[in-house]
Design a protein around this motif. Structure first.
Motif, mmCIF file in Angstrom:
data_model
loop_
_atom_site.group_PDB
_atom_site.id
_atom_site.type_symbol
_atom_site.label_atom_id
_atom_site.label_comp_id
_atom_site.label_asym_id
_atom_site.label_seq_id
_atom_site.Cartn_x
_atom_site.Cartn_y
_atom_site.Cartn_z
ATOM 1 N N TRP A 41 1.898 5.482 -0.648
ATOM 2 C CA TRP A 41 1.545 6.778 -0.063
ATOM 3 C C TRP A 41 0.358 7.441 -0.741
ATOM 4 O O TRP A 41 -0.271 8.317 -0.162
ATOM 5 C CB TRP A 41 2.758 7.704 -0.121
ATOM 6 N N ASP A 72 5.883 0.302 7.208
ATOM 7 C CA ASP A 72 5.168 -0.369 8.284
ATOM 8 C C ASP A 72 4.607 -1.673 7.733
ATOM 9 O O ASP A 72 4.651 -1.934 6.522
ATOM 10 C CB ASP A 72 4.051 0.510 8.841
ATOM 11 N N ARG A 120 0.866 -1.175 0.000
ATOM 12 C CA ARG A 120 0.000 0.000 0.000
ATOM 13 C C ARG A 120 0.896 1.216 0.000
ATOM 14 O O ARG A 120 1.712 1.396 0.905
ATOM 15 C CB ARG A 120 -0.939 0.042 1.198
ATOM 16 N N VAL A 166 3.379 -1.358 4.084
ATOM 17 C CA VAL A 166 2.900 0.011 3.908
ATOM 18 C C VAL A 166 4.096 0.920 3.624
ATOM 19 O O VAL A 166 4.984 1.067 4.470
ATOM 20 C CB VAL A 166 2.142 0.496 5.153
ATOM 21 N N ARG A 222 4.901 4.469 3.355
ATOM 22 C CA ARG A 222 4.204 5.696 3.753
ATOM 23 C C ARG A 222 4.597 6.915 2.924
ATOM 24 O O ARG A 222 3.836 7.874 2.823
ATOM 25 C CB ARG A 222 4.458 5.995 5.232
ATOM 26 N N ASN A 223 5.796 6.900 2.356
ATOM 27 C CA ASN A 223 6.264 8.078 1.640
ATOM 28 C C ASN A 223 7.393 7.702 0.683
ATOM 29 O O ASN A 223 7.914 6.575 0.724
ATOM 30 C CB ASN A 223 6.721 9.167 2.628
ATOM 31 N N GLN A 244 -3.085 0.116 -3.833
ATOM 32 C CA GLN A 244 -2.636 -1.177 -3.325
ATOM 33 C C GLN A 244 -2.427 -2.134 -4.490
ATOM 34 O O GLN A 244 -3.128 -2.060 -5.497
ATOM 35 C CB GLN A 244 -3.659 -1.767 -2.355
ATOM 36 N N GLU A 256 1.168 -4.252 7.980
ATOM 37 C CA GLU A 256 -0.189 -4.539 8.427
ATOM 38 C C GLU A 256 -0.428 -6.036 8.281
ATOM 39 O O GLU A 256 -0.216 -6.598 7.210
ATOM 40 C CB GLU A 256 -1.214 -3.753 7.604
ATOM 41 N N GLY A 283 9.734 4.991 10.572
ATOM 42 C CA GLY A 283 8.291 4.967 10.350
ATOM 43 C C GLY A 283 7.902 5.179 8.911
ATOM 44 O O GLY A 283 6.722 5.342 8.596
ATOM 45 N N ASP A 284 8.882 5.150 7.987
ATOM 46 C CA ASP A 284 8.578 5.292 6.566
ATOM 47 C C ASP A 284 7.956 4.021 6.001
ATOM 48 O O ASP A 284 7.220 4.068 5.015
ATOM 49 C CB ASP A 284 9.846 5.625 5.777
ATOM 50 N N TRP A 335 12.139 1.378 8.383
ATOM 51 C CA TRP A 335 11.265 0.859 9.442
ATOM 52 C C TRP A 335 11.380 1.708 10.711
ATOM 53 O O TRP A 335 10.376 2.123 11.295
ATOM 54 C CB TRP A 335 11.622 -0.595 9.741
#
Length: 435
Positions: free
Chosen positions: A27, A70, A25, A41, A43-44, A31, A72, A67-68, A64
């Protein structure tokens, strides 16, 4: 753009010569990937820049921790699916260079660069430790490395480890036993292997928060000296000793094991400490402990081991662990450990692998961390909590898959007479499940 996930799946498949085994998934909310699979994930775009500037494990770790990236879904299942890409594939520069000779791979990398945006490499997360000179294992560098790992905060470690405050592999009577029971049984197993008796002197090298020292003094009546390089551990351990009313039996020192001068001791326990010694210093470590024992004294060396490599000269220290978890830590095969202990003069009498026990232990630690996640983050930082969650979950899988192991090596400083003091039948020290 509303198709970043599909583009990532396609580009990574070209680079890796096969599809990613997880969903993505991105940014932009898109998906793509196998239906029902765990989701990675992204994120960016910064996550891609981290991977491009540091391909392999360290880039993934930085993404990781920051937090870039993640996950699920089931963390263990996701790491298991990705293990072939992260740990087993490696970061060999020659392998990367060979891959980049392929025009399709080069085109895919250019596509990832365009998707990542700005070419500047992101700064590593602040939780990363960086040193231009590694694995010297001087007293100064060892103090710094130990402080990085253990001076995170005693309250944080209480969340992860529970009331026992034992930071090493437990000894499980059954998979559904409590962590506290399993850690009690491990400490008791060590005491029985050392054949501790009232009035004896025990040196606990790398005493941590004092669990072994307190158990040995309280349950077996021995006088204990515990040494650690961590100021926070020592303060915690001294309070435990005082609360137990054992100050006349237990002394906790902030001291390098190389500076202990008040031998001889009847027994030495080294539980989860020797991983910090370093391959080049291991014979010195073994010889130092040998000299601190009386003739007939026993050493219990509890230590994580790696699997031997076909080409030992090509062995690389795990980049994530070295940068974020145990700076300057080095794992050796158990055969190397046994050989060096014997070179130092010890007679090795028993080697017990308890590899499966560490997988169970680590899963319990992860569960405790996840159950009190908000407080763990508050006590440290989001990045530090993510470091511990990833390293413990990945380590659990490594033990379960026999990538690494853990062994208790019982050795004796056998006197010239040859009277080792060992029982004729070994392993009379087994701790009954109900004990």
């Amino acid at each position: 753009m509303a198709d970043a996930a599909q583009r990532l799946q396609s580009l990574f498949a070209q680079v890796l010569d096969g599809p990613l085994p997880v969903r993505i998934r991105a940014w932009d909310g898109s998906q793509a990937g196998p239906p029902g699979a765990p989701t990675l994930v992204v994120r960016n775009r910064r996550a891609l820049r981290r991977l491009l500037w540091k391909p392999g494990e360290l880039g993934l770790a930085r993404a990781w921790v920051a937090g870039d990236l993640d996950i699920e879904g089931d963390l263990y299942a996701t790491l298991a699916l990705l293990s072939g890409l992260i740990w087993e594939r490696g970061e060999d520069a020659r392998t990367l260079a060979q891959a980049l000779r392929d025009p399709e791979v080069r085109a895919a990398v250019r596509g990832l660069v365009r998707l990542a945006g700005s070419p500047l490499p992101p700064a590593p997360p602040r939780e990363e430790t960086r040193s231009p000179r590694r694995h010297l294992h001087t007293k100064r560098t060892d103090r710094r490395a130990i402080s990085h790992h253990y001076d995170v905060g005693n309250d944080f470690y209480e969340i992860v480890l529970g009331p026992s405050m034992v930071y090493s592999c437990a000894y499980w009577p059954a998979p559904d036993a409590t962590l506290e029971q399993a850690q009690h049984d491990k400490l008791e197993l060590v005491c029985r292997k050392l054949d501790l008796k009232p009035g004896q002197r025990l040196l606990d090298v790398g005493c941590g928060w004092g669990s072994m020292a307190v158990h040995a003094a309280r349950e077996h009546g021995v006088s204990v000296v515990g040494v650690t390089l961590s100021q926070e551990q020592a303060a915690y351990a001294r309070k435990r000793v005082a609360d137990e009313g054992l100050t006349d039996m237990v002394e906790i020192r902030v001291q390098d094991y190389r500076d202990v001068r008040d031998g001889p001791y009847d027994a030495i326990s080294s539980i989860g400490m020797a991983e910090h010694v370093g391959a080049d210093r291991y014979l010195e470590y073994a010889a130092t402990l040998f000299d601190l024992l009386r003739p007939g004294g026993r050493l219990l060396n509890h230590q994580i081991a790696r699997r031997p490599q076909r080409d030992e000269t090509a062995y690389r220290v795990d980049a994530f662990i070295d940068s974020y978890v145990f700076p300057d830590g080095e794992l050796q095969p158990v055969g190397s450990t046994v050989a060096l202990l014997e070179r130092a003069g010890f007679e090795v009498r028993d080697v017990e692998s308890i590899r499966e026990h560490y997988g169970l232990t680590l899963r319990r630690w992860v569960a405790r961390l996840e159950a009190d996640w908000a407080r763990a983050v508050q006590l440290t930082s989001p990045g530090r909590a993510r470091v511990w969650r990833l390293y413990m979950a990945a380590s659990a899988l490594a033990f379960e898959r026999n990538r690494i192991g853990v062994n208790q090596v019982l050795a004796v400083r056998t006197p010239e007479s040859g009277a080792s003091g060992m029982p004729l039948r070994a392993r009379t020290w087994v701790v009954p499940a109900a004990d």
